[in-house]
Design a protein around this motif. Sequence first.
Motif, PDB file in Angstrom:
ATOM      1  N   LEU A   1      -3.706   6.335   3.411  1.00  0.00           N
ATOM      2  CA  LEU A   1      -4.537   5.221   2.954  1.00  0.00           C
ATOM      3  C   LEU A   1      -4.354   4.007   3.858  1.00  0.00           C
ATOM      4  CD1 LEU A   1      -6.501   4.108   0.824  1.00  0.00           C
ATOM      5  CD2 LEU A   1      -4.491   3.097  -0.234  1.00  0.00           C
TER       6      LEU A   1
ATOM      7  N   LEU B   1       0.827  -1.210   0.000  1.00  0.00           N
ATOM      8  CA  LEU B   1       0.000   0.000   0.000  1.00  0.00           C
ATOM      9  C   LEU B   1       0.859   1.258   0.000  1.00  0.00           C
ATOM     10  CD1 LEU B   1      -2.795  -0.973   2.561  1.00  0.00           C
ATOM     11  CD2 LEU B   1      -2.984  -0.850   0.077  1.00  0.00           C
TER      12      LEU B   1
ATOM     13  N   SER C   1      -7.510   2.525   5.716  1.00  0.00           N
ATOM     14  CA  SER C   1      -7.924   1.172   5.337  1.00  0.00           C
ATOM     15  C   SER C   1      -7.945   0.246   6.555  1.00  0.00           C
ATOM     16  CB  SER C   1      -7.028   0.609   4.236  1.00  0.00           C
ATOM     17  OG  SER C   1      -5.702   0.506   4.673  1.00  0.00           O
TER      18      SER C   1
ATOM     19  N   ARG D   1       2.188   2.071  -3.494  1.00  0.00           N
ATOM     20  CA  ARG D   1       1.199   2.530  -4.466  1.00  0.00           C
ATOM     21  C   ARG D   1       0.482   3.800  -4.041  1.00  0.00           C
ATOM     22  NH1 ARG D   1       0.846  -0.980  -8.752  1.00  0.00           N
ATOM     23  NH2 ARG D   1       1.288  -3.129  -8.184  1.00  0.00           N
ATOM     24  N   PHE D   2       0.308   3.969  -2.757  1.00  0.00           N
ATOM     25  CA  PHE D   2      -0.450   5.103  -2.240  1.00  0.00           C
ATOM     26  C   PHE D   2       0.362   5.795  -1.159  1.00  0.00           C
ATOM     27  CE2 PHE D   2      -3.325   1.611  -3.372  1.00  0.00           C
ATOM     28  CZ  PHE D   2      -4.024   2.197  -4.423  1.00  0.00           C
ATOM     29  N   ASP D   3      -0.238   6.731  -0.476  1.00  0.00           N
ATOM     30  CA  ASP D   3       0.442   7.441   0.597  1.00  0.00           C
ATOM     31  C   ASP D   3       0.033   6.828   1.938  1.00  0.00           C
ATOM     32  OD1 ASP D   3       2.147   9.314   1.589  1.00  0.00           O
ATOM     33  OD2 ASP D   3       0.816  11.031   1.319  1.00  0.00           O
TER      34      ASP D   3
END
Length: 101
Positions: A53, A45, A57, A48-50
């Motif tokens: 997230l 994660l 999540s 792919r994201f910061d």
Amino acid sequence: EGIGLPTFGALLARLPPERLSSGTSFVMAGSTAGVAIGLLICPFLMGRFDWPLIFWSFAAAGIVWLVWWHRKLPSLLPPTRSLPYSDGAEDSKSVPWVVIL
């Protein structure tokens, strides 16, 4: 997470003696597996994201778990039983906080 371990004892105390060992094993294994899964998912994660997230999540997963657990709990645990060292009566003595402090 800070209240997780203390609540394990309260929930496990409601199990019948013959299920206490397997219940404790299940809770401890689930707690360790949760950490391991989190450590495996977080780098993916993060790549792919910061970081927010990851936070949101895991918060969402915790809320989903809470709703499921709240609905399922009454059918998972037997009715409250008195502990062997308890007579079932509530202790009416109050804590002498002034003396303690």
